[in-house]
Design a protein around this motif. Structure first.
Motif, PDB file in Angstrom:
ATOM      1  N   LEU A   1       0.811  -1.216   0.000  1.00 20.66           N
ATOM      2  CA  LEU A   1       0.000   0.000   0.000  1.00 20.66           C
ATOM      3  C   LEU A   1       0.847   1.269   0.000  1.00 20.66           C
ATOM      4  O   LEU A   1       0.367   2.336  -0.392  1.00 20.66           O
ATOM      5  N   ASP A   2       2.100   1.159   0.439  1.00 22.45           N
ATOM      6  CA  ASP A   2       2.972   2.334   0.447  1.00 22.45           C
ATOM      7  C   ASP A   2       3.211   2.868  -0.963  1.00 22.45           C
ATOM      8  O   ASP A   2       3.543   4.042  -1.142  1.00 22.45           O
ATOM      9  N   ARG A   3       2.985   2.019  -1.989  1.00 23.49           N
ATOM     10  CA  ARG A   3       3.153   2.459  -3.375  1.00 23.49           C
ATOM     11  C   ARG A   3       2.072   3.463  -3.782  1.00 23.49           C
ATOM     12  O   ARG A   3       2.235   4.200  -4.761  1.00 23.49           O
ATOM     13  N   LEU A   4       0.957   3.461  -3.047  1.00 22.07           N
ATOM     14  CA  LEU A   4      -0.125   4.401  -3.338  1.00 22.07           C
ATOM     15  C   LEU A   4       0.160   5.782  -2.776  1.00 22.07           C
ATOM     16  O   LEU A   4      -0.447   6.761  -3.206  1.00 22.07           O
ATOM     17  N   MET A   5       1.049   5.862  -1.803  1.00 11.75           N
ATOM     18  CA  MET A   5       1.294   7.114  -1.079  1.00 11.75           C
ATOM     19  C   MET A   5       2.784   7.458  -1.072  1.00 11.75           C
ATOM     20  O   MET A   5       3.359   7.772  -0.040  1.00 11.75           O
ATOM     21  N   ILE A   6       3.427   7.395  -2.225  1.00 16.28           N
ATOM     22  CA  ILE A   6       4.863   7.669  -2.321  1.00 16.28           C
ATOM     23  C   ILE A   6       5.138   9.117  -1.910  1.00 16.28           C
ATOM     24  O   ILE A   6       4.522  10.060  -2.412  1.00 16.28           O
TER      25      ILE A   6
END
Length: 250
Positions: free
Chosen positions: A87-92
């Motif tokens: 999910l961290d890829r959604l909030m770089i």
């Protein structure tokens, strides 16, 4: 602020001046419109789910100018990141509370399920966003990236389940990260628990009070059953012989 909500008027043409044909913004319309399914309040839940995902990712539901083609359709991109625990890829470049982010993503994915019966009510969505525990949502859309495996057996016990997992899942697709089942004793037992522990597979149990946890399986079972009902003999005794044909049709 959001203009797609409430556009479905369950009135006759002579009872309102409001247009009751399909109207709304592409990408926010529920699949029922295209599939000619009955319209219900759940179409607004779908639109709201898309908006939740847009707010999370700060982008529209459809972006063509992206480096990775997987990112074009927001719903597919979000589910891919969710299922791969990325999910961290959604909030770089953003610092967020991971638990809050996960809950918001789960709520959004539940809202955009293709099957309207799997979508939560607006009240349930509000509770989800306020921090209520949320179960893992299934893949929101029909996709050729998953297959349904089924087999007929004379008995239904732990040995049969282990045989099915070995012959149809593990040896063909590899060991999954997790398996979701109902509370049947053929699934919940020490023998199967030992096997899953051996291969580091998590076992999640869907309760009768929250069957949506196993929503994708429930949906597939219902549709395959519908196919079988159309091809079996009146006495229904030949269903096992027709199962493979039903899976092929599905």
């Amino acid at each position: 602020m959001i203009y797609d909500f409430g556009l479905a008027k369950l009135l006759m043409p002579d009872q309102t001046r409001t247009m009751t044909r399909v109207r709304g913004t592409r990408g926010y319309l529920a699949p029922e419109w295209q599939k000619n399914f009955p319209i219900s309040v759940k179409i607004d839940v779908y639109s709201y789910g898309i908006v939740i995902l847009e707010i999370i990712c700060c982008r529209s539901n459809l972006e063509v100018n992206v480096e990775d083609t997987d990112e074009i359709v927001l719903a597919c991109w979000v589910y891919k990141c969710f299922s791969s625990i990325e999910l961290d890829r959604l909030m770089i470049g953003e610092e967020v509370d991971k638990k809050t982010l996960e809950n918001m993503v789960k709520a959004g994915l539940w809202c955009i399920q293709d099957d309207p019966t799997l979508r939560p009510s607006v009240k349930s969505v509000m509770l989800m966003l306020e921090g209520t525990e949320i179960s893992v949502p299934p893949c929101p859309t029909y996709s050729p990236n998953f297959w349904v495996e089924a087999a007929s057996y004379l008995t239904n016990d732990s040995k049969v389940v282990m045989r099915f997992l070995h012959n149809h899942i593990f040896t063909r697709f590899g060991t999954p990260r997790a398996i979701i089942s109902n509370e049947g004793t053929h699934f919940v037992n020490k023998v199967l628990a030992s096997l899953l522990a051996k291969y580091s597979v998590k076992h999640k149990v869907a309760t009768a009070y929250h069957p949506q946890t196993n929503g994708q399986a429930e949906l597939s079972n219902r549709e395959i059953k519908g196919v079988l009902e159309k091809v079996v003999n009146p006495n229904h005794k030949d269903w096992s012989k027709r199962l493979n044909d039903a899976l092929w049709a599905y």
